[in-house]
Scaffold this motif. Structure first.
Motif, PDB file in Angstrom:
ATOM      1  N   ALA A 122      56.820 -72.862 -11.775  1.00  0.00           N
ATOM      2  CA  ALA A 122      57.545 -73.796 -10.909  1.00  0.00           C
ATOM      3  C   ALA A 122      57.105 -73.644  -9.463  1.00  0.00           C
ATOM      4  O   ALA A 122      56.953 -74.635  -8.736  1.00  0.00           O
ATOM      5  CB  ALA A 122      59.051 -73.571 -11.036  1.00  0.00           C
ATOM      6  N   GLU A 123      56.885 -72.407  -9.025  1.00  0.00           N
ATOM      7  CA  GLU A 123      56.426 -72.181  -7.652  1.00  0.00           C
ATOM      8  C   GLU A 123      55.014 -72.720  -7.450  1.00  0.00           C
ATOM      9  O   GLU A 123      54.645 -73.106  -6.328  1.00  0.00           O
ATOM     10  CB  GLU A 123      56.492 -70.700  -7.324  1.00  0.00           C
ATOM     11  N   LEU A 124      54.221 -72.762  -8.494  1.00  0.00           N
ATOM     12  CA  LEU A 124      52.850 -73.259  -8.397  1.00  0.00           C
ATOM     13  C   LEU A 124      52.772 -74.787  -8.499  1.00  0.00           C
ATOM     14  O   LEU A 124      51.695 -75.356  -8.350  1.00  0.00           O
ATOM     15  CB  LEU A 124      51.988 -72.641  -9.501  1.00  0.00           C
ATOM     16  N   ASN A 125      53.915 -75.419  -8.738  1.00  0.00           N
ATOM     17  CA  ASN A 125      53.976 -76.876  -8.869  1.00  0.00           C
ATOM     18  C   ASN A 125      54.608 -77.468  -7.615  1.00  0.00           C
ATOM     19  O   ASN A 125      55.749 -77.154  -7.283  1.00  0.00           O
ATOM     20  CB  ASN A 125      54.797 -77.242 -10.111  1.00  0.00           C
ATOM     21  N   ILE A 126      53.885 -78.310  -6.920  1.00  0.00           N
ATOM     22  CA  ILE A 126      54.350 -78.859  -5.644  1.00  0.00           C
ATOM     23  C   ILE A 126      55.655 -79.636  -5.818  1.00  0.00           C
ATOM     24  O   ILE A 126      56.466 -79.729  -4.895  1.00  0.00           O
ATOM     25  CB  ILE A 126      53.252 -79.773  -5.015  1.00  0.00           C
ATOM     26  N   GLU A 127      55.872 -80.202  -7.022  1.00  0.00           N
ATOM     27  CA  GLU A 127      57.076 -80.989  -7.258  1.00  0.00           C
ATOM     28  C   GLU A 127      58.280 -80.130  -7.632  1.00  0.00           C
ATOM     29  O   GLU A 127      59.408 -80.626  -7.635  1.00  0.00           O
ATOM     30  CB  GLU A 127      56.818 -82.019  -8.368  1.00  0.00           C
ATOM     31  N   GLU A 128      58.048 -78.881  -7.960  1.00  0.00           N
ATOM     32  CA  GLU A 128      59.129 -78.004  -8.401  1.00  0.00           C
ATOM     33  C   GLU A 128      59.461 -76.899  -7.412  1.00  0.00           C
ATOM     34  O   GLU A 128      60.531 -76.307  -7.468  1.00  0.00           O
ATOM     35  CB  GLU A 128      58.773 -77.369  -9.750  1.00  0.00           C
ATOM     36  N   LYS A 129      58.550 -76.607  -6.495  1.00  0.00           N
ATOM     37  CA  LYS A 129      58.672 -75.405  -5.668  1.00  0.00           C
ATOM     38  C   LYS A 129      59.941 -75.382  -4.821  1.00  0.00           C
ATOM     39  O   LYS A 129      60.500 -74.312  -4.559  1.00  0.00           O
ATOM     40  CB  LYS A 129      57.440 -75.254  -4.770  1.00  0.00           C
ATOM     41  N   ASP A 130      60.425 -76.535  -4.374  1.00  0.00           N
ATOM     42  CA  ASP A 130      61.619 -76.554  -3.532  1.00  0.00           C
ATOM     43  C   ASP A 130      62.886 -76.214  -4.308  1.00  0.00           C
ATOM     44  O   ASP A 130      63.935 -75.954  -3.715  1.00  0.00           O
ATOM     45  CB  ASP A 130      61.774 -77.925  -2.871  1.00  0.00           C
ATOM     46  N   LYS A 131      62.786 -76.232  -5.631  1.00  0.00           N
ATOM     47  CA  LYS A 131      63.931 -75.865  -6.464  1.00  0.00           C
ATOM     48  C   LYS A 131      63.997 -74.358  -6.709  1.00  0.00           C
ATOM     49  O   LYS A 131      65.023 -73.856  -7.172  1.00  0.00           O
ATOM     50  CB  LYS A 131      63.857 -76.585  -7.812  1.00  0.00           C
ATOM     51  N   VAL A 132      62.908 -73.661  -6.427  1.00  0.00           N
ATOM     52  CA  VAL A 132      62.837 -72.225  -6.713  1.00  0.00           C
ATOM     53  C   VAL A 132      63.607 -71.445  -5.648  1.00  0.00           C
ATOM     54  O   VAL A 132      63.334 -71.574  -4.459  1.00  0.00           O
ATOM     55  CB  VAL A 132      61.374 -71.748  -6.761  1.00  0.00           C
ATOM     56  N   HIS A 133      64.560 -70.648  -6.095  1.00  0.00           N
ATOM     57  CA  HIS A 133      65.368 -69.838  -5.178  1.00  0.00           C
ATOM     58  C   HIS A 133      64.957 -68.375  -5.304  1.00  0.00           C
ATOM     59  O   HIS A 133      64.683 -67.876  -6.395  1.00  0.00           O
ATOM     60  CB  HIS A 133      66.851 -69.986  -5.519  1.00  0.00           C
ATOM     61  N   HIS A 134      64.930 -67.687  -4.172  1.00  0.00           N
ATOM     62  CA  HIS A 134      64.529 -66.281  -4.180  1.00  0.00           C
ATOM     63  C   HIS A 134      65.437 -65.423  -5.064  1.00  0.00           C
ATOM     64  O   HIS A 134      65.007 -64.395  -5.596  1.00  0.00           O
ATOM     65  CB  HIS A 134      64.517 -65.724  -2.751  1.00  0.00           C
ATOM     66  N   ALA A 135      66.686 -65.847  -5.236  1.00  0.00           N
ATOM     67  CA  ALA A 135      67.626 -65.060  -6.032  1.00  0.00           C
ATOM     68  C   ALA A 135      67.270 -65.066  -7.517  1.00  0.00           C
ATOM     69  O   ALA A 135      67.729 -64.196  -8.265  1.00  0.00           O
ATOM     70  CB  ALA A 135      69.048 -65.603  -5.860  1.00  0.00           C
ATOM     71  N   PHE A 136      66.452 -66.019  -7.950  1.00  0.00           N
ATOM     72  CA  PHE A 136      66.176 -66.156  -9.376  1.00  0.00           C
ATOM     73  C   PHE A 136      65.495 -64.923  -9.966  1.00  0.00           C
ATOM     74  O   PHE A 136      65.715 -64.584 -11.134  1.00  0.00           O
ATOM     75  CB  PHE A 136      65.324 -67.396  -9.639  1.00  0.00           C
ATOM     76  N   VAL A 137      64.653 -64.253  -9.190  1.00  0.00           N
ATOM     77  CA  VAL A 137      63.975 -63.052  -9.695  1.00  0.00           C
ATOM     78  C   VAL A 137      65.001 -61.991 -10.071  1.00  0.00           C
ATOM     79  O   VAL A 137      64.965 -61.431 -11.174  1.00  0.00           O
ATOM     80  CB  VAL A 137      62.982 -62.492  -8.661  1.00  0.00           C
ATOM     81  N   ASP A 138      65.929 -61.712  -9.167  1.00  0.00           N
ATOM     82  CA  ASP A 138      66.936 -60.694  -9.443  1.00  0.00           C
ATOM     83  C   ASP A 138      67.900 -61.135 -10.543  1.00  0.00           C
ATOM     84  O   ASP A 138      68.402 -60.296 -11.305  1.00  0.00           O
ATOM     85  CB  ASP A 138      67.724 -60.359  -8.175  1.00  0.00           C
TER      86      ASP A 138
END
Length: 262
Positions: free
Chosen positions: A108-124
């Protein structure tokens, strides 16, 4: 625990920029470089245990990246997302559900259309989810019932709880693993993915009728019948759960419907 040093971070950042072109060496080579820099070297014993799962994880990332159209590749992926995701995921690659969530998050982070949905909290969040937590979040509806059984003391408002609290019962959807599901719904609430409400309940109260067939409730009825001077009644204390906006976003990014890891 190995921590990414500045040189490794710099190398990973440089490697990530090459993904934007999908060059001749392909994503496998680039992701392999990132993998090596992030994972370092395992000892022989560990390597023999996790080698196959490492390959499955690498293949999953590679496959998801390959599915991104060339013009949708994010030219500047956020190393503060991908770095921690790769670093954290090495401890979870033996779990298929965790592998898929981490791989989907990275893609998702590598996809320009999805990256804004990625939250830093998701890893934890992924790190703190059990397999049952993931399974439950995958299948529960947006809003649903939960309940606990209360055996009230004679002549007062005090009660004894019977069985497990926060029981989720959705016929045909949730398996009868009530204790583990109760633990999972509480952990999902702790992570901010689900909200539990013990005051409000679903408008359709007939949904809670099924709880009266549970063994804990039936045991409560027997206790009242056998000890009428001690117990007043047994009741189903109704409540509800709701997936939060963060929970919905997490599901959209890390466990889309097309993924079948559960």
């Amino acid at each position: 625990m190995k921590v990414l040093d500045p040189i490794a971070i710099s190398a990973i950042t440089a490697a990530l920029t090459t993904l934007a072109t999908k060059g001749a060496e392909g994503p496998s080579h680039t992701l392999g470089l990132i993998w090596k820099l992030t994972f370092g070297h395992w000892d022989a014993q560990m390597e023999s245990v996790i080698e196959k799962n490492c390959q499955k994880y690498a293949d999953a990332i590679d496959k998801k990246f390959a599915e991104i159209p060339d013009d949708k590749i994010n030219p500047e992926p956020d190393i503060s997302i991908i770095g921690p995701a790769l670093e954290a995921s090495k401890y979870y690659i033996n779990r298929e559900d965790a592998r898929e969530m981490f791989a989907t998050l990275i893609a998702a982070e590598l996809n320009i259309e999805e990256k804004d949905k990625v939250h830093h909290a998701f890893v934890d969040i992924i790190k703190q989810m059990s397999s049952n937590d993931a399974k439950l979040l995958k299948v529960i509806p947006q809003t649903g019932p939960l309940a606990e059984f209360r055996l009230y003391i004679k002549g007062g408002t005090q009660y004894t709880r019977l069985g497990t609290a926060d029981i989720i019962y959705i016929p045909g959807l949730i398996e009868d693993n009530f204790t583990n599901n109760a633990i999972s719904i509480n952990n999902l609430a702790r992570l901010g993915l689900v909200e539990i409400d013990h005051v409000m309940s679903l408008t359709n109260q007939s949904i809670y009728d099924a709880y009266k067939r549970f063994s804990a409730y039936q045991e409560g009825l027997k206790a009242v019948a056998q000890h009428p001077d001690e117990y007043e009644k047994v009741a189903v204390s109704t409540g509800m759960f709701t997936i939060t906006p963060l929970g919905n976003l997490f599901k959209e990014v890390c466990m889309p419907a097309k993924e079948a890891f559960i």
